[in-house]
Scaffold this active site. Sequence first.
Site, short mmCIF file in Angstrom:
data_model
loop_
_atom_site.label_atom_id
_atom_site.label_comp_id
_atom_site.label_asym_id
_atom_site.label_seq_id
_atom_site.Cartn_x
_atom_site.Cartn_y
_atom_site.Cartn_z
N LYS A 181 -13.30 -7.81 -6.78
CA LYS A 181 -13.54 -8.15 -5.62
C LYS A 181 -15.16 -8.68 -5.74
O LYS A 181 -15.95 -7.51 -5.70
CB LYS A 181 -13.55 -7.11 -4.35
CG LYS A 181 -11.85 -6.67 -4.40
CD LYS A 181 -11.56 -5.70 -3.41
CE LYS A 181 -10.08 -5.49 -3.39
NZ LYS A 181 -9.86 -4.31 -2.54
N GLU B 290 -2.19 0.25 -8.77
CA GLU B 290 -3.57 -0.03 -8.58
C GLU B 290 -4.42 1.34 -7.82
O GLU B 290 -3.73 2.06 -6.98
CB GLU B 290 -3.96 -1.12 -7.44
CG GLU B 290 -5.50 -1.46 -7.33
CD GLU B 290 -5.56 -2.92 -6.72
OE1 GLU B 290 -5.03 -3.82 -7.24
OE2 GLU B 290 -6.50 -3.04 -5.70
N LYS C 283 1.04 -1.11 0.06
CA LYS C 283 0.09 0.10 0.08
C LYS C 283 0.81 1.22 0.20
O LYS C 283 2.07 1.23 0.71
CB LYS C 283 -0.81 -0.07 1.43
CG LYS C 283 -1.60 -1.11 1.55
CD LYS C 283 -3.12 -0.99 0.27
CE LYS C 283 -3.99 -2.07 0.72
NZ LYS C 283 -5.32 -2.12 -0.15
MG MG Z 1 -7.04 -2.19 -3.89
#
Ligand code: MG
Length: 367
Positions: free
Chosen positions: A262, A213, A163
Amino acid sequence: MKIERVEVLLLRIPLIIPFYFSGGVVDVKEAVLVKLFSQGLVGYGEGSGLSVPIYLPEYTYETYLVAKNFIAPLVIGKSFDSVEDFVASYSFIKGHNYAKTAAETAFWHLLSQKYEEPLWKLLGGTKSDIGVGESLGIYNFIEDLLEKVAVCLDEGYKRITIKIKPGWDIEPVSAIRDHFGDITLMVDANSAYTLSHLPLFRELDCFGLMMIEQPLAYDDIVDHSTLQREIETPVCLDESILSAENARKAIEIGACRIINIKPGRVGGLLESKRIHDLCASKGVGIYCGGLFETTIGKFFNLSVSSLSNYVYPADMSPATLLFKEDLVRYPLKVHNGFMSLPDSLEQFSIDEAQVERFTVERVMIMP
Ligand code: MG
């Protein structure tokens, strides 16, 4: 199948380690389970998501309310011949994709039991061993991050995601490249940047990342399209893609070269399949992400990852790394960077005592 009863449960399961990312911190997993009762069978589904609205607007307690107040009354006492029919009964409800996923996955679980077929086969999957990668949060110190990357590589994970946010981007990426060379590495920004950061993305472009992303706003595709034209690294969309329609438009304007699907975010496995098929026809690669699901939700995510165009490693690690307790008798495990889908229904066995233990609210809906 006639839906004779619906039970909706809210669970709270402590996380082993709080997860920090650009939008905040999560230290307890709240999960919504939907149980559908039909012809002596019980189908379990999970509505995954975060307990606070920092990833998407929907949050877990809202999922619980929508599942019990709106979706359950629409399916109770009715018979459905297919998943398409089941989903159509509540498709006019806007948004609330986690709640829809909880209901739909419970119906898939019922079908899987009715036809005595593992879910991944019922979905049309072509592989039972799914390559997996690990996603690492934002750390206070580079050394801690490097230590964790080393553990993940030792365990065989096929891709590392870190991240990033402003102030934690070039330095950790550069440190990982220095220490681990040409490993498969990607970054996920969870919408922490704007187009004004273009020089930074040009810098990131030099690190040979598998993808960047969701760098820009969670509801944007236009600026992502501009960014993708300016950099070589594939842009992957996550938060921006809530449906196959979103995906079609994003692909049409060149907003991404990869999509992270997702199931919880897009409203279930059926919509995941639609996005999968669309991306396959457009040459856009996909991978399966997750939303801190318990093993029940992970099982559904892993099952849909068996479809052929899931070409990148799934974002999947055993629930036992995240939660102090599991809800199934046979936890999913990683072997040499792969998670295996069960060949028999018995291997997806829910530990009802554990479900009871972590349930903090519940409602049974009868016809
Ligand atoms: Mg993501």
